[in-house]
Enzyme design. Structure first.
Site, PDB file in Angstrom:
ATOM      1  N   SER A  15      29.040   4.738  76.435  1.00  0.00           N
ATOM      2  CA  SER A  15      29.980   3.966  77.252  1.00  0.00           C
ATOM      3  C   SER A  15      30.147   4.632  78.611  1.00  0.00           C
ATOM      4  O   SER A  15      30.107   5.860  78.726  1.00  0.00           O
ATOM      5  CB  SER A  15      31.345   3.882  76.559  1.00  0.00           C
ATOM      6  OG  SER A  15      31.237   3.199  75.331  1.00  0.00           O
ATOM      7  N   LYS A  67      40.673  -4.549  74.897  1.00  0.00           N
ATOM      8  CA  LYS A  67      40.921  -3.199  75.419  1.00  0.00           C
ATOM      9  C   LYS A  67      41.785  -3.292  76.681  1.00  0.00           C
ATOM     10  O   LYS A  67      41.336  -3.017  77.794  1.00  0.00           O
ATOM     11  CB  LYS A  67      39.596  -2.497  75.721  1.00  0.00           C
ATOM     12  CG  LYS A  67      38.753  -2.244  74.467  1.00  0.00           C
ATOM     13  CD  LYS A  67      37.489  -1.500  74.778  1.00  0.00           C
ATOM     14  CE  LYS A  67      36.709  -1.186  73.506  1.00  0.00           C
ATOM     15  NZ  LYS A  67      35.450  -0.455  73.764  1.00  0.00           N
ATOM     16  N   ARG A  80      30.879  -3.078  64.576  1.00  0.00           N
ATOM     17  CA  ARG A  80      32.024  -2.346  65.117  1.00  0.00           C
ATOM     18  C   ARG A  80      33.208  -2.447  64.138  1.00  0.00           C
ATOM     19  O   ARG A  80      33.971  -3.412  64.153  1.00  0.00           O
ATOM     20  CB  ARG A  80      32.414  -2.927  66.481  1.00  0.00           C
ATOM     21  CG  ARG A  80      33.555  -2.210  67.190  1.00  0.00           C
ATOM     22  CD  ARG A  80      33.768  -2.868  68.561  1.00  0.00           C
ATOM     23  NE  ARG A  80      34.805  -2.218  69.327  1.00  0.00           N
ATOM     24  CZ  ARG A  80      36.086  -2.611  69.339  1.00  0.00           C
ATOM     25  NH1 ARG A  80      36.465  -3.655  68.609  1.00  0.00           N
ATOM     26  NH2 ARG A  80      36.972  -1.989  70.072  1.00  0.00           N
TER      27      ARG A  80
END
Length: 204
Positions: A106, A135, A38
């Site tokens: 997601s 997040k 990521r």
């Protein structure tokens, strides 16, 4: 290829690991058999080379490599799969053009989960299950929401967002396939030991 249960490690360089390769090594030594590379920015050529290095390490451990967002990097780095979010490449188009890739999607609701699977997702990352330091603006799904997602689809569901070691038993009880983790491992005093604790908690 069967998706592994348990710890789904996501690389990050904002904690103890200074490189994505180091982060992947931590998760792999801790027992994870699926790693998501990521990286949100940087030269594409550099990302491809880095993803290839992570992929070689994954193969040494019998693990899968998933690339976050970047379909081009996943293809050129010979990754096993790609994970796409709501604002990334459409799941069905990735599936149509790159049928050999594992495609993850997601989902923050049952509706998004069902839609992702309908479009061809092989697995889901569902959350945020709890408030997440990485997040903070994401809507919280909660354990009940996670259970509803798991019950609504027939593909593996990895819980993501604010996952801690203490929450593993409750997450497993929802029927989830595993837990996707960043800071709970990489920010720990002993990251490899933390990863092993997640693996043991899931297996136990």
């Amino acid at each position: 290829m069967r998706l592994p249960r348990g710890l789904y490690g996501i690389t990050d360089t904002g904690y103890k690991a200074k490189t994505h390769l180091e982060a992947a090594r931590i998760f792999l030594e801790g027992g994870s058999r699926i790693i998501q590379y990521r990286r949100k920015s940087g030269p594409t050529r550099e990302m491809i080379e880095e993803a290839r290095a992570v992929g070689r390490l994954c193969r040494d451990h019998g693990a899968l490599l998933i690339v976050d967002d970047r379909v081009d990097v996943a293809v050129l780095a010979d990754a096993d799969g790609v994970h796409v979010g709501a604002e990334d490449a459409p799941v069905d188009e990735v599936r149509a053009r790159f049928g050999g890739l594992i495609v993850g999607a997601s989902a923050s609701s049952v509706e998004e989960a069902v839609d992702g699977v309908r479009r061809g997702a092989d697995y889901l990352g569902a959350g945020a299950v709890f408030p997440s330091p990485t997040k903070p603006d994401y809507e919280v799904l909660g354990l009940d929401g996670l259970r509803r997602v798991v019950e609504a689809v027939r593909v593996p569901v990895y819980a993501i967002g604010g996952v801690t070691l203490d929450s593993v038993p409750a997450i497993r009880a929802t029927g989830a396939w595993g837990v996707a983790v960043i800071s709970a491992v990489l920010a720990a005093d002993d990251p490899v030991r933390a990863a092993k604790a997640f693996t043991e908690a899931w297996d136990g």
